[in-house]
Motif scaffolding. Structure first.
Motif, PDB file in Angstrom:
ATOM      1  N   PHE A 383       0.850  -1.183   0.000  1.00 37.50           N
ATOM      2  CA  PHE A 383       0.000   0.000   0.000  1.00 37.50           C
ATOM      3  C   PHE A 383       0.889   1.238   0.000  1.00 37.50           C
ATOM      4  O   PHE A 383       2.001   1.219   0.524  1.00 37.50           O
ATOM      5  N   PRO A 384       0.404   2.335  -0.563  1.00 39.43           N
ATOM      6  CA  PRO A 384       1.274   3.507  -0.734  1.00 39.43           C
ATOM      7  C   PRO A 384       1.540   4.291   0.534  1.00 39.43           C
ATOM      8  O   PRO A 384       2.567   4.960   0.621  1.00 39.43           O
ATOM      9  N   THR A 385       0.652   4.270   1.538  1.00 34.68           N
ATOM     10  CA  THR A 385       0.846   5.084   2.743  1.00 34.68           C
ATOM     11  C   THR A 385       0.793   4.231   3.988  1.00 34.68           C
ATOM     12  O   THR A 385       0.225   3.128   3.995  1.00 34.68           O
ATOM     13  N   VAL A 386       1.380   4.762   5.069  1.00 35.67           N
ATOM     14  CA  VAL A 386       1.351   4.072   6.358  1.00 35.67           C
ATOM     15  C   VAL A 386      -0.081   3.954   6.857  1.00 35.67           C
ATOM     16  O   VAL A 386      -0.463   2.948   7.468  1.00 35.67           O
ATOM     17  N   ARG A 387      -0.902   4.955   6.615  1.00 37.84           N
ATOM     18  CA  ARG A 387      -2.292   4.912   7.048  1.00 37.84           C
ATOM     19  C   ARG A 387      -2.988   3.654   6.522  1.00 37.84           C
ATOM     20  O   ARG A 387      -3.660   2.935   7.269  1.00 37.84           O
ATOM     21  N   GLU A 388      -2.807   3.372   5.237  1.00 36.92           N
ATOM     22  CA  GLU A 388      -3.443   2.194   4.639  1.00 36.92           C
ATOM     23  C   GLU A 388      -2.852   0.900   5.184  1.00 36.92           C
ATOM     24  O   GLU A 388      -3.569  -0.091   5.375  1.00 36.92           O
ATOM     25  N   VAL A 389      -1.537   0.897   5.443  1.00 30.99           N
ATOM     26  CA  VAL A 389      -0.897  -0.299   6.006  1.00 30.99           C
ATOM     27  C   VAL A 389      -1.478  -0.624   7.378  1.00 30.99           C
ATOM     28  O   VAL A 389      -1.781  -1.789   7.693  1.00 30.99           O
ATOM     29  N   LEU A 390      -1.666   0.407   8.218  1.00 27.11           N
ATOM     30  CA  LEU A 390      -2.190   0.180   9.564  1.00 27.11           C
ATOM     31  C   LEU A 390      -3.635  -0.304   9.528  1.00 27.11           C
ATOM     32  O   LEU A 390      -4.068  -1.065  10.401  1.00 27.11           O
ATOM     33  N   VAL A 391      -4.385   0.123   8.529  1.00 28.29           N
ATOM     34  CA  VAL A 391      -5.776  -0.305   8.409  1.00 28.29           C
ATOM     35  C   VAL A 391      -5.880  -1.721   7.845  1.00 28.29           C
ATOM     36  O   VAL A 391      -6.657  -2.554   8.330  1.00 28.29           O
ATOM     37  N   GLU A 392      -5.084  -2.034   6.846  1.00 27.46           N
ATOM     38  CA  GLU A 392      -5.246  -3.277   6.096  1.00 27.46           C
ATOM     39  C   GLU A 392      -4.408  -4.443   6.612  1.00 27.46           C
ATOM     40  O   GLU A 392      -4.760  -5.601   6.381  1.00 27.46           O
ATOM     41  N   ILE A 393      -3.286  -4.145   7.323  1.00 28.79           N
ATOM     42  CA  ILE A 393      -2.346  -5.222   7.647  1.00 28.79           C
ATOM     43  C   ILE A 393      -2.168  -5.429   9.152  1.00 28.79           C
ATOM     44  O   ILE A 393      -2.288  -6.551   9.650  1.00 28.79           O
ATOM     45  N   THR A 394      -1.890  -4.383   9.880  1.00 27.56           N
ATOM     46  CA  THR A 394      -1.498  -4.515  11.286  1.00 27.56           C
ATOM     47  C   THR A 394      -2.727  -4.527  12.188  1.00 27.56           C
ATOM     48  O   THR A 394      -3.169  -3.484  12.671  1.00 27.56           O
ATOM     49  N   ASN A 395      -3.271  -5.703  12.446  1.00 28.43           N
ATOM     50  CA  ASN A 395      -4.492  -5.816  13.238  1.00 28.43           C
ATOM     51  C   ASN A 395      -4.294  -5.480  14.711  1.00 28.43           C
ATOM     52  O   ASN A 395      -5.267  -5.283  15.445  1.00 28.43           O
ATOM     53  N   LEU A 396      -3.049  -5.392  15.177  1.00 27.37           N
ATOM     54  CA  LEU A 396      -2.782  -5.055  16.575  1.00 27.37           C
ATOM     55  C   LEU A 396      -2.488  -3.572  16.753  1.00 27.37           C
ATOM     56  O   LEU A 396      -2.204  -3.132  17.866  1.00 27.37           O
ATOM     57  N   VAL A 397      -2.503  -2.820  15.675  1.00 27.01           N
ATOM     58  CA  VAL A 397      -2.209  -1.383  15.718  1.00 27.01           C
ATOM     59  C   VAL A 397      -3.368  -0.641  15.048  1.00 27.01           C
ATOM     60  O   VAL A 397      -3.850  -1.043  13.992  1.00 27.01           O
ATOM     61  N   ARG A 398      -3.794   0.450  15.679  1.00 23.97           N
ATOM     62  CA  ARG A 398      -4.886   1.227  15.101  1.00 23.97           C
ATOM     63  C   ARG A 398      -4.585   2.724  15.201  1.00 23.97           C
ATOM     64  O   ARG A 398      -3.675   3.136  15.916  1.00 23.97           O
ATOM     65  N   VAL A 399      -5.382   3.517  14.499  1.00 20.54           N
ATOM     66  CA  VAL A 399      -5.246   4.973  14.507  1.00 20.54           C
ATOM     67  C   VAL A 399      -6.547   5.576  15.015  1.00 20.54           C
ATOM     68  O   VAL A 399      -7.641   5.182  14.578  1.00 20.54           O
ATOM     69  N   ARG A 400      -6.447   6.524  15.945  1.00 19.62           N
ATOM     70  CA  ARG A 400      -7.610   7.216  16.474  1.00 19.62           C
ATOM     71  C   ARG A 400      -7.378   8.722  16.412  1.00 19.62           C
ATOM     72  O   ARG A 400      -6.244   9.189  16.564  1.00 19.62           O
ATOM     73  N   GLY A 401      -8.462   9.490  16.230  1.00 24.13           N
ATOM     74  CA  GLY A 401      -8.367  10.939  16.183  1.00 24.13           C
ATOM     75  C   GLY A 401      -8.357  11.477  14.770  1.00 24.13           C
ATOM     76  O   GLY A 401      -8.313  10.727  13.782  1.00 24.13           O
ATOM     77  N   ARG A 402      -8.358  12.803  14.686  1.00 25.85           N
ATOM     78  CA  ARG A 402      -8.384  13.463  13.393  1.00 25.85           C
ATOM     79  C   ARG A 402      -7.245  14.471  13.280  1.00 25.85           C
ATOM     80  O   ARG A 402      -6.827  15.057  14.269  1.00 25.85           O
ATOM     81  N   ASN A 403      -6.801  14.660  12.063  1.00 24.20           N
ATOM     82  CA  ASN A 403      -5.807  15.683  11.733  1.00 24.20           C
ATOM     83  C   ASN A 403      -4.589  15.582  12.658  1.00 24.20           C
ATOM     84  O   ASN A 403      -4.034  14.504  12.829  1.00 24.20           O
ATOM     85  N   GLU A 404      -4.202  16.708  13.294  1.00 24.28           N
ATOM     86  CA  GLU A 404      -2.991  16.705  14.107  1.00 24.28           C
ATOM     87  C   GLU A 404      -3.173  15.987  15.445  1.00 24.28           C
ATOM     88  O   GLU A 404      -2.205  15.814  16.182  1.00 24.28           O
TER      89      GLU A 404
END
Length: 571
Positions: A383-404
């Motif tokens: 995937f081209p960005t880390v954001r997509e990698v964290l969503v599609e691959i790393t099931n033990l890592v997530r992203v929360r919040g918006r913008n900064e």
């Protein structure tokens, strides 16, 4: 058998309350080297012996020894940090190729020594000689050229330190160039001996101070004044710094001050944190950072991102005026030694590092790769960005919040008060090649095609004054944090870490090249039990001449050892 000379009778310790600690052990450090004469560009192999000054044995207090090589003018030409374990350690100093011909003084100390008021850093120092085979520069007024006859007379007058100790050395009576041979060492005593062993070509340069460990003396230190300005390094090096930058004063007046970080780039880098004190001082407690590296320093967690705070690191080394004797050379000796030195210099530049081998060392990284969950990104759809990698691959890592305000979180696991396994999503430490990234949103659009792996640790980790729930380390293909802007509070500086423990014992694979090594064997740390015999395999170089085997060391009851044997390599 000879013992360390003078023992402290009544040391008066005046310890202030700079930081709570027990009364320190007073120490004195001796450095054994592979030989006494070198060419510029050569490597000085070192073996450290750190003694207690209140007894006759090795000190188990300090974990780092500092070594300096200074000129008669007080210039520091080279330095080293050596990791100590039970008073013993090994390291090296690489001499600059532009180093002027002359004698230099080498000395060693620990952080505890810097707390002794009026401490004599040059006590028990030694002199090493350096010839420059490529540049004609000499230390002004410190090199004397005499006739071959006068030089020979002076060399005969050099008195070697007495040999002592229950050690015998068995060497071959003769040996052909390029052939393997063995050296036997036997401990005839009743105590374990900790030794350094060197085998080297007997140089024609006469050492002005032929000192061995048997000349090591701990002078009387009765009445010494001790001021604990520096912390005793019992677990690893303390790195001192101060807060600087255009907003320094405003930062230290804040009610909640930011945190200081240091880290080293690399897939398995070191990361340390420290509080910033009200006077702007910073002290990082490390488990030792090995090797010469780039060090990333950062002031983070500022409420006002517009404030600029930087970290200035302090050198642990000291400046001293050294009394160094003059180097005497004859024209004949200078010509022959310089020619061999030129050859040896070229040889070392090409092959020395490949002949040395690493010894075991204590790892500084608080979390090992064995404990990590590793995502090799080439095993997945790219995937081209880390954001997509964290969503599609790393099931033990997530992203929360918006913008900064976006935060990367790891699903951590730990035992609660009842011993039950609990899971939680909390703020995690995010690293790029081992370097902290506190603005997590900047990782979201990072080019994932630059990454090789993602390592995830699910435990809670305490870094100085900060606690993180889980760690995510994004590892790039080149390990150099490519294309990441770390902001105005980050400074990258060159840092001299602790020497990698190494020894020089491998046989030389010729590969069509002539073997012209001057030091052909170096074992800086060898432990020999009572009545034990040890055989060490060596290989003679391709030139002929006289070679020395020098063994220095100490037994577990403090008896000092210095033994020497010679053999001849025939044409």
């Amino acid at each position: 058998m000879r013992r360390i000379a003078t023992i402290i009778a009544a040391a008066v310790l005046s310890i202030t309350a700079m930081h709570a600690q027990e009364a320190p052990v007073l120490e004195r450090t001796y450095i054994a080297t592979d030989k006494d004469a070198y060419v510029a560009g050569d490597r000085i192999w070192c073996s450290a012996f750190c003694f207690r000054a209140d007894s006759i044995g090795l000190s188990r207090q300090s974990s780092v020894a500092y070594v300096e090589l200074v000129s008669p003018t007080g210039d520091i030409f080279q330095t080293a940090k050596i990791y100590l374990d039970g008073g013993r350690g090994s390291g090296y100093l690489d001499l600059p190729e532009t180093m002027p011909t002359g004698n230099y003084r080498m000395f060693a100390f620990t952080a505890a020594n810097k707390n002794e008021v009026e401490y004599d850093f040059l006590q028990n120092s030694k002199v090493v000689s350096v010839l420059n085979a490529k540049f004609p520069a000499k230390i002004k007024d410190k090199v004397e050229i005499v006739s071959d006859e006068i030089y020979a007379q002076r060399k005969e007058k050099v008195a070697a330190d007495p040999e002592d100790g229950d050690i015998t050395i068995d060497v071959p009576r003769f040996n052909k160039g390029g052939q393997p041979f063995s050296i036997g060492i036997k401990n005839n005593g009743a105590k374990i001996a900790s030794l350094s062993v060197s085998v080297f070509h007997e140089d024609a340069i006469a050492s002005p101070e032929d000192k061995a460990i048997t000349s090591f003396v701990i002078p009387s230190v009765s009445g010494i004044r001790y001021e604990p300005r520096y912390r005793i390094e019992t677990e690893g090096e303390y790195i001192y710094g101060t807060l600087s930058g255009k907003d320094r004063d405003e930062i230290i007046q804040k009610e909640s001050m930011p945190t200081a970080y240091i880290s080293t780039p690399g897939s398995n880098g070191d990361t340390y944190t420290a509080a910033i004190h009200e006077d702007g001082s910073i002290i990082f407690a490390t488990n030792n950072i090995y090797g010469n590296k780039e060090l990333v320093t950062e002031v983070a967690d500022l409420e006002n991102a517009a404030l600029t705070g930087l970290i200035d690191l302090q050198s642990p080394f000291v400046s001293v005026d050294a009394d160094v004797p003059m180097l005497a050379l004859s024209e004949g000796i200078q010509k022959s030694v310089v020619e061999r030195g030129r050859q040896a210099q070229m040889f070392r530049m090409e092959y020395s590092d490949s002949l040395a081998q690493f010894k075991p060392r204590r790892e500084a990284f608080p979390y090992s790769d064995d404990e990590a969950i590793v995502y090799n990104l080439d095993d997945y759809t790219r995937f081209p960005t880390v954001r997509e990698v964290l969503v599609e691959i790393t099931n033990l890592v997530r992203v929360r919040g918006r913008n900064e305000k976006q935060r990367i979180q790891v699903l951590t696991k730990e035992l609660d008060g009842d011993g039950n396994l609990s899971m939680s999503w909390e703020t995690s430490l995010v690293l790029l090649d081992g370097v902290p990234v506190f603005k997590h949103f900047e990782m979201m659009d990072y080019d994932a095609m630059l990454l090789k792996e993602i390592h995830v640790w699910r435990e809670r980790y305490i870094f100085g004054n900060r606690t993180f729930y889980g760690v995510v380390n994004f590892i790039s293909k080149k390990g150099n944090m490519a294309f990441m802007d770390f902001g105005s509070n980050v400074r990258i500086v060159d840092f001299q870490g602790v020497c990698y423990p190494m020894e020089f014992t491998k046989k030389y694979a010729k590969d069509g090249k002539e073997d012209i090594r001057q030091t052909i064997f170096w074992k800086p740390e060898l432990e020999v039990a009572p009545q034990q015999s040890v055989s060490m395999e060596c290989q003679a170089p391709d030139y002929f001449g006289r070679f020395n085997v020098v063994v220095e060391g100490v037994t577990e009851d403090g008896s000092l050892i210095h033994k020497k044997a010679t053999f001849v390599v025939e044409d």
